[in-house]
Design an enzyme around this catalytic site. Sequence first.
Site, PDB file in Angstrom:
ATOM      1  N   CYS A 174     -18.813  36.215  13.873  1.00 24.64           N
ATOM      2  CA  CYS A 174     -18.336  36.497  15.235  1.00 24.64           C
ATOM      3  C   CYS A 174     -17.785  37.917  15.372  1.00 24.64           C
ATOM      4  O   CYS A 174     -17.670  38.438  16.479  1.00 24.64           O
ATOM      5  CB  CYS A 174     -17.261  35.492  15.637  1.00 24.64           C
ATOM      6  SG  CYS A 174     -17.867  33.804  15.649  1.00 24.64           S
ATOM      7  N   HIS A 234     -12.960  38.306  21.440  1.00 26.41           N
ATOM      8  CA  HIS A 234     -13.993  37.326  21.118  1.00 26.41           C
ATOM      9  C   HIS A 234     -13.627  36.010  21.801  1.00 26.41           C
ATOM     10  O   HIS A 234     -12.472  35.603  21.817  1.00 26.41           O
ATOM     11  CB  HIS A 234     -14.076  37.150  19.599  1.00 26.41           C
ATOM     12  CG  HIS A 234     -14.929  36.010  19.192  1.00 26.41           C
ATOM     13  ND1 HIS A 234     -16.214  35.863  19.654  1.00 26.41           N
ATOM     14  CD2 HIS A 234     -14.694  34.939  18.376  1.00 26.41           C
ATOM     15  CE1 HIS A 234     -16.733  34.756  19.137  1.00 26.41           C
ATOM     16  NE2 HIS A 234     -15.834  34.180  18.366  1.00 26.41           N
ATOM     17  N   ASN A 248     -18.522  29.770  22.867  1.00 27.16           N
ATOM     18  CA  ASN A 248     -18.414  30.791  21.826  1.00 27.16           C
ATOM     19  C   ASN A 248     -19.834  31.222  21.426  1.00 27.16           C
ATOM     20  O   ASN A 248     -20.558  30.464  20.795  1.00 27.16           O
ATOM     21  CB  ASN A 248     -17.658  30.191  20.634  1.00 27.16           C
ATOM     22  CG  ASN A 248     -17.500  31.170  19.490  1.00 27.16           C
ATOM     23  OD1 ASN A 248     -18.156  32.203  19.438  1.00 27.16           O
ATOM     24  ND2 ASN A 248     -16.630  30.825  18.554  1.00 27.16           N
TER      25      ASN A 248
HETATM   26  O1  UT7 Z   1     -15.450  32.180  16.433  1.00 30.04           O
HETATM   27  C1  UT7 Z   1     -14.382  31.616  15.726  1.00 30.04           C
HETATM   28  C2  UT7 Z   1     -14.737  30.254  15.344  1.00 30.04           C
HETATM   29  N1  UT7 Z   1     -14.062  29.165  15.901  1.00 30.04           N
HETATM   30  C3  UT7 Z   1     -12.852  29.057  16.461  1.00 30.04           C
HETATM   31  O2  UT7 Z   1     -12.186  30.003  16.693  1.00 30.04           O
HETATM   32  C4  UT7 Z   1     -12.326  27.712  16.756  1.00 30.04           C
HETATM   33  C5  UT7 Z   1     -10.891  27.607  16.356  1.00 30.04           C
HETATM   34  N2  UT7 Z   1     -10.339  26.274  16.554  1.00 30.04           N
HETATM   35  C6  UT7 Z   1     -10.260  25.659  17.736  1.00 30.04           C
HETATM   36  O3  UT7 Z   1     -10.691  26.205  18.746  1.00 30.04           O
HETATM   37  C7  UT7 Z   1      -9.606  24.310  17.816  1.00 30.04           C
HETATM   38  O4  UT7 Z   1      -8.983  24.042  16.581  1.00 30.04           O
HETATM   39  C8  UT7 Z   1     -10.583  23.154  18.172  1.00 30.04           C
HETATM   40  C9  UT7 Z   1     -11.034  23.301  19.602  1.00 30.04           C
HETATM   41  C10 UT7 Z   1     -11.780  23.187  17.230  1.00 30.04           C
HETATM   42  C11 UT7 Z   1      -9.876  21.828  18.026  1.00 30.04           C
HETATM   43  O5  UT7 Z   1      -8.718  21.794  18.825  1.00 30.04           O
HETATM   44  P1  UT7 Z   1      -7.343  21.246  18.202  1.00 30.04           P
HETATM   45  O6  UT7 Z   1      -6.356  21.231  19.277  1.00 30.04           O
HETATM   46  O7  UT7 Z   1      -7.059  22.073  16.991  1.00 30.04           O
HETATM   47  O8  UT7 Z   1      -7.730  19.771  17.845  1.00 30.04           O
HETATM   48  P2  UT7 Z   1      -7.670  19.061  16.431  1.00 30.04           P
HETATM   49  O9  UT7 Z   1      -8.750  19.568  15.545  1.00 30.04           O
HETATM   50  O10 UT7 Z   1      -6.276  19.095  15.937  1.00 30.04           O
HETATM   51  O11 UT7 Z   1      -8.028  17.587  16.850  1.00 30.04           O
HETATM   52  C12 UT7 Z   1      -7.189  16.812  17.717  1.00 30.04           C
HETATM   53  C13 UT7 Z   1      -7.886  15.495  17.991  1.00 30.04           C
HETATM   54  C14 UT7 Z   1      -8.442  14.816  16.752  1.00 30.04           C
HETATM   55  O12 UT7 Z   1      -8.246  13.432  16.906  1.00 30.04           O
HETATM   56  P3  UT7 Z   1      -7.029  12.688  16.161  1.00 30.04           P
HETATM   57  O13 UT7 Z   1      -7.217  12.948  14.711  1.00 30.04           O
HETATM   58  O14 UT7 Z   1      -5.794  13.331  16.715  1.00 30.04           O
HETATM   59  O15 UT7 Z   1      -7.217  11.269  16.574  1.00 30.04           O
HETATM   60  C15 UT7 Z   1      -9.903  15.125  16.799  1.00 30.04           C
HETATM   61  O16 UT7 Z   1     -10.681  14.134  16.151  1.00 30.04           O
HETATM   62  O17 UT7 Z   1      -9.019  15.729  18.851  1.00 30.04           O
HETATM   63  C16 UT7 Z   1     -10.161  15.099  18.281  1.00 30.04           C
HETATM   64  N3  UT7 Z   1     -11.340  15.854  18.675  1.00 30.04           N
HETATM   65  C17 UT7 Z   1     -12.004  15.613  19.818  1.00 30.04           C
HETATM   66  N4  UT7 Z   1     -11.808  14.704  20.786  1.00 30.04           N
HETATM   67  C18 UT7 Z   1     -12.667  14.723  21.825  1.00 30.04           C
HETATM   68  C19 UT7 Z   1     -11.929  16.897  18.036  1.00 30.04           C
HETATM   69  N5  UT7 Z   1     -12.987  17.322  18.745  1.00 30.04           N
HETATM   70  C20 UT7 Z   1     -13.046  16.549  19.858  1.00 30.04           C
HETATM   71  C21 UT7 Z   1     -13.914  16.503  20.971  1.00 30.04           C
HETATM   72  N6  UT7 Z   1     -13.673  15.582  21.928  1.00 30.04           N
HETATM   73  N7  UT7 Z   1     -14.942  17.369  21.113  1.00 30.04           N
END
Ligand code: UT7
Length: 335
Positions: free
Chosen positions: A114, A253, A283
Amino acid sequence: MAQRAAITGWGAYVPARVLTNADLERMVETSDEWIVTRTGIRERRIAGPDETTVRMATEAAQRALATATLEPDALDLVIVATTTPDYLMPATASLLQAALGATRAGAFDLVAACSGFVYALSVGAQFIMAGTARAVLVVGVDALTRWLDFTDRSTCVLFGDGAGAVVLEASDADEGVLSTVHGSDGSGAMHLYLEGFPELLMSNGALPPKRPFMRMDGREVFRFSVRIIGEATLEAVQRAGLTLDEIDLLIPHQANLRIIDAAVKRLGLPWEKVWVNLDRYGNTSAASIPLGIAEAAERGVLQPGMNVVLVAFGAGLAWAASVVRWGATGVRRGG
Ligand code: UT7
């Protein structure tokens, strides 16, 4: 004054097919509400079979050459930042160089995920500032959706495809790339990687156990990203001999609205100075910043004399930032 590398052309291309959050609701256990509140993304573009990496790069590059009013054979160098080439060999840049008819140009690819576009911009600018090149095409293009596991909701909702390009030209004016910052922390490399790719390579022609897919520890990348946007931005601004108050636009980004929001709050930048388009594209990896540049330029947001910060972060974990002073197209060629 030493020769500067000014942005004289810009262009973008996004695939025709739109994948909305409602579409994703039908594919994995997710919701529009979760995706919008956790990421800010509403829809993204998905490259079709004929929208190859080279094709998207060519469309964006042709538009950039047109805005620069530069003929392809005036280019000395073509640099393509991509992690998703159509081939590992030859380089995407060589295919692009041929497609454009940039007969005099050298060509190579650069891989920094990225952060690739900002790295490539910096490399192109160094060539110009060293006097080795006068016109360089810099492209950021990715088709990450080809490497997504559309059963993995933690990644498949985040990414989209696209391309953006700029033309850099030698300028005697006080404009162009004012500073660059690069960094990498490879100890975090496995927080965002292509799972199964080494196995594919080592399988020696036998079918690998499964197809490689992108995997990510979202929370780790999130923490890293918020910290690095602030640190890299401040360093780039300082190296440019400016203060944050003198920055007119930040084009970060586009990974997650919450990442951008948290970083911008830490910096204390007013929200009106921040370019956001991830709601429409998700992204797009190396394409996100040149897509932002092209949009901001086309909408007249970028005006001559403006100081713009470009800041990128992602797999590596790598990051890069640059301060660019927007110029007046056409002036620098002495015409
Ligand atoms: O270019 C650079 C590359 N990428 C990034 O910069 C991404 C960086 N990270 C992020 O943007 C965020 O960490 C995410 C968007 C990937 C995730 O958001 P988060 O607030 O960190 O969520 P989390 O991973 O802590 O997950 C919270 C909950 C989980 O459920 P439990 O364990 O609390 O029951 C996940 O399983 O959300 C769940 N979850 C979803 N639920 C519905 C994860 N993905 C999804 C989804 N829909 N798509």
